[in-house]
Write a protein that holds these residues in place. Structure first.
Motif, PDB file in Angstrom:
ATOM      1  N   ILE A 150       0.848  -1.163   0.038  1.00  0.00           N
ATOM      2  CA  ILE A 150       0.026   0.107   0.035  1.00  0.00           C
ATOM      3  C   ILE A 150       0.890   1.157   0.007  1.00  0.00           C
ATOM      4  N   ILE A 151       1.798   1.247   0.764  1.00  0.00           N
ATOM      5  CA  ILE A 151       2.858   2.499   0.921  1.00  0.00           C
ATOM      6  C   ILE A 151       3.589   2.709  -0.398  1.00  0.00           C
ATOM      7  N   TYR A 152       4.081   1.759  -0.841  1.00  0.00           N
ATOM      8  CA  TYR A 152       5.107   1.822  -2.143  1.00  0.00           C
ATOM      9  C   TYR A 152       4.321   1.992  -3.416  1.00  0.00           C
ATOM     10  N   ASP A 153       3.210   1.357  -3.477  1.00  0.00           N
ATOM     11  CA  ASP A 153       2.574   0.981  -4.739  1.00  0.00           C
ATOM     12  C   ASP A 153       1.419   2.074  -4.844  1.00  0.00           C
ATOM     13  N   GLU A 154       1.086   2.646  -3.817  1.00  0.00           N
ATOM     14  CA  GLU A 154      -0.116   3.536  -3.937  1.00  0.00           C
ATOM     15  C   GLU A 154       0.047   4.861  -3.240  1.00  0.00           C
ATOM     16  N   LYS A 159      -1.849   7.854  -4.507  1.00  0.00           N
ATOM     17  CA  LYS A 159      -3.101   7.122  -4.964  1.00  0.00           C
ATOM     18  C   LYS A 159      -3.758   6.633  -3.755  1.00  0.00           C
ATOM     19  N   VAL A 160      -4.966   7.161  -3.297  1.00  0.00           N
ATOM     20  CA  VAL A 160      -5.610   6.681  -2.058  1.00  0.00           C
ATOM     21  C   VAL A 160      -6.921   5.990  -2.498  1.00  0.00           C
ATOM     22  N   THR A 161      -7.192   4.789  -2.105  1.00  0.00           N
ATOM     23  CA  THR A 161      -8.408   3.973  -2.430  1.00  0.00           C
ATOM     24  C   THR A 161      -9.105   3.491  -1.161  1.00  0.00           C
ATOM     25  N   ARG A 162     -10.355   3.192  -1.441  1.00  0.00           N
ATOM     26  CA  ARG A 162     -11.397   2.793  -0.457  1.00  0.00           C
ATOM     27  C   ARG A 162     -10.919   1.214   0.104  1.00  0.00           C
ATOM     28  N   GLN A 163     -10.339   0.493  -0.874  1.00  0.00           N
ATOM     29  CA  GLN A 163      -9.675  -0.905  -0.701  1.00  0.00           C
ATOM     30  C   GLN A 163      -8.663  -0.551   0.527  1.00  0.00           C
ATOM     31  N   ALA A 164      -7.710   0.360   0.257  1.00  0.00           N
ATOM     32  CA  ALA A 164      -6.504   0.618   1.280  1.00  0.00           C
ATOM     33  C   ALA A 164      -7.024   0.923   2.546  1.00  0.00           C
ATOM     34  N   GLU A 165      -8.141   1.774   2.499  1.00  0.00           N
ATOM     35  CA  GLU A 165      -8.612   2.251   3.851  1.00  0.00           C
ATOM     36  C   GLU A 165      -9.364   1.159   4.640  1.00  0.00           C
ATOM     37  N   ILE A 193      -4.598   7.442   4.849  1.00  0.00           N
ATOM     38  CA  ILE A 193      -5.875   6.469   4.769  1.00  0.00           C
ATOM     39  C   ILE A 193      -6.141   6.020   6.256  1.00  0.00           C
ATOM     40  N   VAL A 194      -5.780   6.870   7.359  1.00  0.00           N
ATOM     41  CA  VAL A 194      -6.203   6.194   8.481  1.00  0.00           C
ATOM     42  C   VAL A 194      -6.604   7.503   9.366  1.00  0.00           C
ATOM     43  N   ALA A 195      -7.966   7.250   9.905  1.00  0.00           N
ATOM     44  CA  ALA A 195      -8.535   8.358  10.316  1.00  0.00           C
ATOM     45  C   ALA A 195      -7.758   8.602  12.051  1.00  0.00           C
TER      46      ALA A 195
END
Length: 222
Positions: A150-154, A159-165, A193-195
């Protein structure tokens, strides 16, 4: 070291200076924005030696430009912290030491550390927390692989996705079930991606805490 985390540092430091010194105040800073493309996913000794050379050169330039303290705006690059600190005569404020001090202040006894593969698996970051008598959960390889991807590829490319969240939320829930009292965001981009203020566990945002240490220094309170 991505421009995204550089932006976050700049914003956080200035907002905190403004809040503490007045609406017209802003932070006097020198920023050396490095090209992260040659500093990502390092593994060999040669690669880390190159990273150390890049950061030492940068630190010397910042000191020569008038910086009175230096921050390395990347958790993983603290692997070469000792070499960078030895290259200059001004303090280099260690991100993990700032986080560990804040956690000790809050009375956290058992926590989880999430970030890139080397932050989660190697000792250079973990030992700073353990030195404050904070017990760390052992890293689970499934989480390590997911976070590294998630960190390196997104995140590093914005890139921020709901899937990563969702994946992060699942990881945090599992860490709570494993007994963690708090979680350290050991990557400057994870706050994307973290609340941080609305989660199942107290979240220690390394970027915010590191920025606070910079503001303490700027305002003569560090």
């Amino acid at each position: 070291m991505s421009w995204l985390s550089t932006r976050t540092y700049y914003e956080q430091i200035n907002k905190q200076v403004q809040a503490r010194a007045g609406q017209r105040a802003s932070a006097p800073m020198l920023i050396d924005s490095l090209d992260f493309s040659g500093l990502a996913r390092l593994s060999t000794r040669e690669e880390w030696d190159h990273a150390a050379e890049v950061l030492c050169t940068s630190a010397r330039q910042l000191e020569a430009g008038g910086a009175t303290a230096i921050l390395i705006g990347a958790n993983s690059m603290h692997k070469v912290y000792d070499r960078v600190a030895a290259a200059v005569s001004v303090p280099v404020i260690h991100i993990a030491e700032c986080v560990a001090a804040k956690m000790a202040e809050r009375g956290v006894a058992k926590a989880a550390l999430i970030g890139t593969r080397n932050v989660m698996l190697e000792s250079f970051y973990r030992q700073k927390l353990i030195a404050r008598d904070i017990e760390l959960l052992p890293p689970e390889m499934a989480f390590v692989d997911t976070l590294d991807r998630i960190i390196y590829d997104e995140l590093l490319i914005g890139k921020v996705t709901r899937q990563a969240e969702r994946e992060l939320k699942t990881i945090l829930t599992n860490l709570q079930q494993d007994g963690a009292q708090a979680v350290v965001l050991g990557c400057t981009e994870l706050e994307m991606i973290v609340a941080v203020d609305a989660n199942v566990l107290p979240i220690f945002d390394c970027t915010k805490i590191h920025a606070q240490a910079a503001v303490d220094w700027i305002l003569g309170e560090g």
